[in-house]
Write a protein that holds these residues in place. Structure first.
Motif, PDB file in Angstrom:
ATOM      1  N   GLY A 126      74.110  10.900 -67.145  1.00 21.98           N
ATOM      2  CA  GLY A 126      74.347   9.839 -66.174  1.00 21.98           C
ATOM      3  C   GLY A 126      75.575  10.042 -65.319  1.00 21.98           C
ATOM      4  N   LYS A 127      76.337  11.089 -65.584  1.00 24.15           N
ATOM      5  CA  LYS A 127      77.596  11.300 -64.847  1.00 24.15           C
ATOM      6  C   LYS A 127      77.413  12.296 -63.711  1.00 24.15           C
ATOM      7  CE  LYS A 127      80.518   9.936 -68.713  1.00 24.15           C
ATOM      8  NZ  LYS A 127      80.835   8.628 -68.078  1.00 24.15           N
ATOM      9  N   ARG A 128      78.451  12.420 -62.875  1.00 27.46           N
ATOM     10  CA  ARG A 128      78.417  13.268 -61.685  1.00 27.46           C
ATOM     11  C   ARG A 128      78.824  14.698 -62.041  1.00 27.46           C
ATOM     12  NH1 ARG A 128      82.874   9.724 -58.948  1.00 27.46           N
ATOM     13  NH2 ARG A 128      83.584  10.132 -61.088  1.00 27.46           N
ATOM     14  N   VAL A 129      77.940  15.640 -61.720  1.00 29.03           N
ATOM     15  CA  VAL A 129      78.195  17.051 -62.036  1.00 29.03           C
ATOM     16  C   VAL A 129      78.064  17.879 -60.764  1.00 29.03           C
ATOM     17  CG1 VAL A 129      77.560  19.011 -63.479  1.00 29.03           C
ATOM     18  CG2 VAL A 129      77.205  16.685 -64.326  1.00 29.03           C
ATOM     19  N   GLY A 130      79.094  18.656 -60.454  1.00 27.68           N
ATOM     20  CA  GLY A 130      79.062  19.536 -59.288  1.00 27.68           C
ATOM     21  C   GLY A 130      78.469  20.884 -59.652  1.00 27.68           C
ATOM     22  N   PHE A 155      71.342  13.704 -64.961  1.00 28.47           N
ATOM     23  CA  PHE A 155      72.689  13.678 -64.385  1.00 28.47           C
ATOM     24  C   PHE A 155      72.634  13.364 -62.894  1.00 28.47           C
ATOM     25  CE2 PHE A 155      72.158  16.767 -67.727  1.00 28.47           C
ATOM     26  CZ  PHE A 155      73.159  16.462 -68.623  1.00 28.47           C
ATOM     27  N   LYS A 156      73.762  13.061 -62.320  1.00 31.35           N
ATOM     28  CA  LYS A 156      73.887  12.917 -60.872  1.00 31.35           C
ATOM     29  C   LYS A 156      74.440  14.241 -60.352  1.00 31.35           C
ATOM     30  CE  LYS A 156      74.866   7.969 -61.309  1.00 31.35           C
ATOM     31  NZ  LYS A 156      75.902   6.915 -61.174  1.00 31.35           N
ATOM     32  N   THR A 166      85.633  22.626 -58.006  1.00 35.88           N
ATOM     33  CA  THR A 166      86.886  22.534 -58.759  1.00 35.88           C
ATOM     34  C   THR A 166      87.843  21.545 -58.094  1.00 35.88           C
ATOM     35  OG1 THR A 166      87.665  24.529 -57.599  1.00 35.88           O
ATOM     36  CG2 THR A 166      86.754  24.836 -59.798  1.00 35.88           C
ATOM     37  N   SER A 167      87.856  21.531 -56.771  1.00 37.54           N
ATOM     38  CA  SER A 167      88.708  20.573 -56.055  1.00 37.54           C
ATOM     39  C   SER A 167      88.249  19.143 -56.333  1.00 37.54           C
ATOM     40  CB  SER A 167      88.680  20.844 -54.553  1.00 37.54           C
ATOM     41  OG  SER A 167      89.230  22.111 -54.254  1.00 37.54           O
ATOM     42  N   ALA A 168      86.934  18.930 -56.319  1.00 33.20           N
ATOM     43  CA  ALA A 168      86.390  17.593 -56.551  1.00 33.20           C
ATOM     44  C   ALA A 168      86.664  17.125 -57.978  1.00 33.20           C
ATOM     45  CB  ALA A 168      84.886  17.585 -56.276  1.00 33.20           C
ATOM     46  N   LEU A 169      86.617  18.068 -58.920  1.00 36.99           N
ATOM     47  CA  LEU A 169      86.873  17.700 -60.312  1.00 36.99           C
ATOM     48  C   LEU A 169      88.326  17.275 -60.496  1.00 36.99           C
ATOM     49  CD1 LEU A 169      85.783  17.454 -63.185  1.00 36.99           C
ATOM     50  CD2 LEU A 169      86.365  19.871 -63.542  1.00 36.99           C
ATOM     51  N   VAL A 170      89.237  18.061 -59.956  1.00 32.52           N
ATOM     52  CA  VAL A 170      90.661  17.734 -60.069  1.00 32.52           C
ATOM     53  C   VAL A 170      90.963  16.398 -59.389  1.00 32.52           C
ATOM     54  CG1 VAL A 170      92.980  18.455 -59.391  1.00 32.52           C
ATOM     55  CG2 VAL A 170      91.384  20.142 -60.304  1.00 32.52           C
TER      56      VAL A 170
END
Length: 321
Positions: A126-130, A155-156, A166-170
């Protein structure tokens, strides 16, 4: 009198265009693995020197999808690709020939935010995964999910290249991503946690990569293909020597911009001679066939096929005397 023009004579080959996904985070280019060794030691160039043929290395930040587009537009003769991009290209009608393996069982990582409490793929539901769609990372992620009874629908999933992910995760814009050295570099800075790798999943999701060639090019220049495969074999022998492991890590670190300590962490216990085998042996082809089947089941491709119809036969013979 009009000059006599010879018909049917092929134009002499002056240049070979090789495409590589660019894995670097700096101005220099890196494809990792055998690519960096072959290019640094100019092994292709030396093999072709007597004929005066130039080698043009083209690095693509857009990775496999961009390289497939270049193939379709006649801009590429040969390419180093991860499994999914090569499979997608062939499935979509690109006339490519499978020439050699270039890497096998390369591990990838799940990266999550520190303190997230996520320690498994199931806890990520259910969470956001890049994910970088259309690349080997997507097929790797899907294979890892299937091993745990999951699919992308749980997942989303957001399509982001490795740098953007990596930028979005940070920045806490996503909850997780799936990658390689980009994640171990962030872990070293305390910015992400890596709760699991494909090793923890008994290899489910490990990446294979290949060298493929444009069909018309391969058919027209069998001698060139044979020379390039022989040059690549020299690189394989070099990385297989454990005495060269530190030199290999330093080379890739210099070209990619990742600290050598990060790459040492990634590769410390790995046998490079096993990772970078070029043989199109039965285990490798079986794994590719499994990847093609999975890509079809996950609807990443529309037309499945068999590696038996993809392998360039003379290349196979040259590698299996």
């Amino acid at each position: 009198m009009l000059p006599v023009v010879a018909h049917g004579e092929p134009e002499p080959l002056k240049e070979i265009r090789i495409a590589v996904p660019d894995l670097s985070v700096v101005a220099t280019h890196s494809g990792g693995g055998l690519v960096d060794v072959v290019r640094d030691q100019q092994l292709f160039e030396k093999a072709l020197a007597e004929q005066g043929i130039k080698v043009q290395w083209n690095f693509f930040k857009g990775a496999g999808p961009a390289i497939n587009e270049a193939f379709a537009n006649g801009q590429v003769d040969l390419a180093y690709l991860g499994d999914l991009a090569a499979i997608v290209g062939k499935s979509n009608g690109l006339d490519t020939r499978l020439l050699s393996a270039t890497a096998r069982d390369i591990k990838l990582y799940l990266g999550v935010l520190p303190g997230s409490g996520i320690n498994s793929l199931a806890e990520l539901k259910g969470k956001r995964v890049g994910i970088f769609r259309g690349t080997a990372a997507q097929l790797s992620f899907d294979a890892a999910l299937v091993s745990q009874g999951l699919t992308e629908k749980d997942f989303k999933v957001i399509n982001l290249d490795f740098s953007a992910a990596t930028s979005a995760l940070v920045a806490k814009q996503i909850d997780a991503t799936w990658g390689a050295s980009n994640l171990t570099a962030l872990r070293a800075r305390g910015l992400v946690n890596i709760p699991l790798t494909t090793k923890d999943l008994n290899g489910a999701g490990s990446i294979q990569s290949v060298l493929v060639g444009d069909g018309a090019f391969v058919d027209a220049h069998p001698d060139i293909v044979k020379r390039l495969l022989a040059a690549q074999k020299i690189a394989e022998q070099w990385v297989s020597d454990e005495a060269n492991k530190a030199a290999y890590i330093n080379l890739v670190a210099t070209l990619s911009g990742y600290p050598a300590t990060i790459l040492q962490s990634d590769l410390g216990e790995e046998k490079l001679g096993q990772l970078f085998q070029t043989q199109l042996d039965a285990p490798f082809l079986r794994k590719l066939d499994s990847s093609i089947k999975l890509a079809s089941e996950q609807r990443l491709i529309r037309k499945p096929f068999n590696t038996a119809d993809w392998v360039h036969k003379s290349a196979l013979l040259s590698q299996n005397p």
